[in-house]
Design a protein around this motif. Structure first.
Motif, PDB file in Angstrom:
ATOM      1  N   LEU A 182      -3.884  -8.818  -5.252  1.00 14.24           N
ATOM      2  CA  LEU A 182      -3.581  -7.698  -4.357  1.00 14.24           C
ATOM      3  C   LEU A 182      -2.661  -6.674  -5.020  1.00 14.24           C
ATOM      4  O   LEU A 182      -2.759  -5.475  -4.748  1.00 14.24           O
ATOM      5  N   GLU A 185      -5.104  -4.652  -6.965  1.00 16.64           N
ATOM      6  CA  GLU A 185      -5.901  -3.795  -6.075  1.00 16.64           C
ATOM      7  C   GLU A 185      -5.103  -2.567  -5.636  1.00 16.64           C
ATOM      8  O   GLU A 185      -5.604  -1.440  -5.670  1.00 16.64           O
ATOM      9  N   LEU A 186      -3.864  -2.774  -5.219  1.00 13.90           N
ATOM     10  CA  LEU A 186      -3.056  -1.642  -4.751  1.00 13.90           C
ATOM     11  C   LEU A 186      -2.688  -0.703  -5.897  1.00 13.90           C
ATOM     12  O   LEU A 186      -2.555   0.508  -5.697  1.00 13.90           O
ATOM     13  N   ASN A 189      -5.059   2.071  -6.344  1.00 16.36           N
ATOM     14  CA  ASN A 189      -5.165   3.038  -5.255  1.00 16.36           C
ATOM     15  C   ASN A 189      -4.151   4.156  -5.505  1.00 16.36           C
ATOM     16  O   ASN A 189      -2.957   3.988  -5.267  1.00 16.36           O
ATOM     17  N   ILE A 385      -4.902  -0.906   3.248  1.00 12.02           N
ATOM     18  CA  ILE A 385      -5.003  -2.297   3.698  1.00 12.02           C
ATOM     19  C   ILE A 385      -6.226  -2.474   4.598  1.00 12.02           C
ATOM     20  O   ILE A 385      -6.997  -3.424   4.444  1.00 12.02           O
ATOM     21  N   THR A 388      -9.905  -0.897   1.889  1.00 18.04           N
ATOM     22  CA  THR A 388     -10.143  -1.543   0.593  1.00 18.04           C
ATOM     23  C   THR A 388      -9.777  -3.025   0.596  1.00 18.04           C
ATOM     24  O   THR A 388     -10.572  -3.885   0.209  1.00 18.04           O
ATOM     25  N   ILE A 389      -8.564  -3.349   1.021  1.00 23.56           N
ATOM     26  CA  ILE A 389      -8.081  -4.737   0.954  1.00 23.56           C
ATOM     27  C   ILE A 389      -8.845  -5.624   1.933  1.00 23.56           C
ATOM     28  O   ILE A 389      -9.356  -6.682   1.569  1.00 23.56           O
ATOM     29  N   ASN A 390      -8.926  -5.220   3.194  1.00 24.45           N
ATOM     30  CA  ASN A 390      -9.555  -6.080   4.202  1.00 24.45           C
ATOM     31  C   ASN A 390     -11.056  -6.230   4.024  1.00 24.45           C
ATOM     32  O   ASN A 390     -11.655  -7.185   4.519  1.00 24.45           O
ATOM     33  N   LYS A 392     -12.367  -6.955   1.214  1.00 21.59           N
ATOM     34  CA  LYS A 392     -12.476  -8.084   0.288  1.00 21.59           C
ATOM     35  C   LYS A 392     -11.722  -9.312   0.784  1.00 21.59           C
ATOM     36  O   LYS A 392     -12.144 -10.446   0.537  1.00 21.59           O
ATOM     37  N   TYR A 393     -10.599  -9.079   1.463  1.00 22.42           N
ATOM     38  CA  TYR A 393      -9.738 -10.180   1.900  1.00 22.42           C
ATOM     39  C   TYR A 393      -9.352  -9.932   3.353  1.00 22.42           C
ATOM     40  O   TYR A 393      -8.288  -9.374   3.650  1.00 22.42           O
ATOM     41  N   LEU A 408       3.052  -7.933   2.364  1.00 21.78           N
ATOM     42  CA  LEU A 408       1.747  -8.331   2.859  1.00 21.78           C
ATOM     43  C   LEU A 408       1.801  -9.745   3.430  1.00 21.78           C
ATOM     44  O   LEU A 408       2.273 -10.674   2.766  1.00 21.78           O
TER      45      LEU A 408
END
Length: 463
Positions: A182, A185-186, A189, A385, A388-390, A392-393, A408
């Motif tokens: 994560l 990932e961030l 961005n 969050i 993009t994040i949600n 995938k996760y 997080l």
């Protein structure tokens, strides 16, 4: 693409597998067309962790070649433990050859086509070269080399492997830790992170620090380490052993999907220092009553002084990075190995902490820079969050700590731990092997990674 051969060990020869004096077992219908593993001289517990799970693509007959001694016994005991556990037991059949000619025996018999190697690091480069020369894929625990001479051999090995269509891959488990994923990932961005700052030696753009312990528990049992593990001539120093993981993460996070070159690297500073063990400590973790003769060179009075800690400050494509590896004897009760990381962006810092405040569990913080507009930054962060994040996760939530800091809240299902990461890395490797689709940056960046640790080793040992 050739199949993957992985060699596994037999714990009770009377019950499973074949002994070294019997013929290689015939392939059953269930195993036909599958990858077969060969394990060579397994001296580190990571060799067994590759087999903590079963894989559909992999033959359950595994072939192990090793010299007689405690290392092979410990390895077989771990595999037997996986086979006999109550929950989701494995079904490995270990076929074992024990003898001083274990390497030559494996090369002459070649019952598989992937060599799994995790043990004495000073011997790995010899094993890897022999495997590639014999047309065998290599799945290696880190580090593949522990000195500059070994690195030169490794570069040529990659060339030979490419010519033969063979895969050489090292086991980078830390890429699968959820807070690290994560953080990466961030960092990609730009509306949240901006871009990675250049950094300074005093305040690097990216820092990775890990604290390890000689005595710890693996699969719920106290880990017994071999005596050679404490010899940096056989195992390597912190600079070129555990640092392999940290340098890999710097590359993987700071330059995602970018093909790197050796010329992108410049060592600014590298140093190493020792951790001392008493005879009592040494016995607790090895079971040995005294220090072996090959460790007498490292004795400082009654204490064993191990040159296992190291830090590297270096420039990578113009950005300054720092890695640090620290070894203590034993973690405080209820704790374990820890990781700290920070990526400094033009809009925020992404920080992983794993201290007492986090209950020794890794936690990812987002700390906004002072010149950012608070409401706009938070809006961008929430969007990142929720999208993009949600995607995938799912279930990852953003929690506010103060007016400049968030963290997080990560669902437990993603916090699987170091041992389970071996299944993830191995599944990835098997996919690359079967589909012949490894990313173009993987091999060049492996070369750059070991170039970095080798150059740091040279720097620390000449100053």
């Amino acid at each position: 693409m050739k199949y993957l051969a992985v060699i596994y060990s037999l714990f009770f020869v009377a019950c499973i597998g074949k002994s070294e004096n019997k013929e290689t077992p015939k392939e059953s219908d269930n195993n036909k067309g599958k990858i077969t593993l060969m394990t060579l001289n397994p001296g580190h517990f990571h060799a067994a962790l590759v087999q903590k799970s079963m894989y559909k693509q992999v033959n359950n007959n595994v072939y192990v070649y090793a010299p007689k001694g405690p290392d092979i016994k410990d390895h077989l005991a771990r595999i037997e433990g996986f086979n006999t556990r109550e929950e989701n037991p494995t079904q490995w059949v270990e076929n074992v050859y024990e003898g001083n000619d274990y390497l030559q025996k494996m090369m002459s018999e070649k019952p598989g086509n992937v060599m799994v190697v995790s043990g004495k690091n000073n011997k790995k480069i010899e094993y890897i070269k022999a495997a590639i020369d014999a047309g065998i894929h290599v799945y290696a625990d880190k580090p593949m080399v522990i000195n500059p001479e070994g690195f030169k051999v490794l570069e040529n090995i990659f060339k030979t492997a490419a010519e033969k269509g063979l895969l050489v891959y090292d086991i980078m488990t830390e890429r699968f830790e959820i807070t690290t994923i994560l953080q990466r990932e961030l960092s990609m961005n730009t509306s949240v992170f901006g871009t990675l700052v250049d950094g300074t030696p005093e305040k690097p753009a990216i820092t990775k620090e890990s604290v390890h312990h000689f005595f710890k528990y693996v699969s719920g049992k106290p880990l017994k380490r071999p005596d050679w593990f404490f010899d940096t001539k056989q195992r390597g120093e912190g600079l070129n052993d555990v640092s392999t993981h940290l340098v890999d993460l710097v590359q993987w996070e700071a330059f995602p999907n970018v093909i790197l070159k050796k010329s992108d690297i410049k060592i600014i500073n590298a140093k190493h220092w020792t951790t001392s063990l008493s005879k009592k400590m040494f016995k607790k973790v090895t079971g040995a009553d005294k220090f072996p003769d090959f460790l007498k060179k490292d004795l400082d009075g009654e204490l064993l002084s191990i040159n296992c800690n190291g830090s590297i400050i270096y420039k990578i494509k113009g950005k300054i990075a720092k890695t640090s590896v620290i070894w203590n004897f034993q973690a405080p009760e209820g704790t374990g190995d820890t990781h700290y990381s920070i990526m400094r962006g033009t809009k925020c810092d992404l920080i992983i902490k794993q201290g007492a405040e986090e209950n020794y569990k890794p936690k990812l913080y987002i700390k906004m820079n002072a010149n950012e507009d608070e409401s706009k930054f938070e809006e961008n962060l929430k969007t990142a969050i929720s999208t993009t994040i949600n995607q995938k996760y799912s279930g990852v939530k953003l929690e506010r700590l103060d007016n400049k800091t968030w963290f997080l809240d990560i669902p437990q299902e993603y916090k699987i731990g170091h041992e389970q990461h071996f299944e993830q890395v191995t599944t990835n490797f098997l996919k690359y092997l079967k589909e012949d689709n490894m990313p173009a940056w993987e091999i060049p960046n492996m070369i750059v990674k070991y170039y970095t640790t080798s150059e740091a080793f040279k720097f620390a040992n000449k100053n």
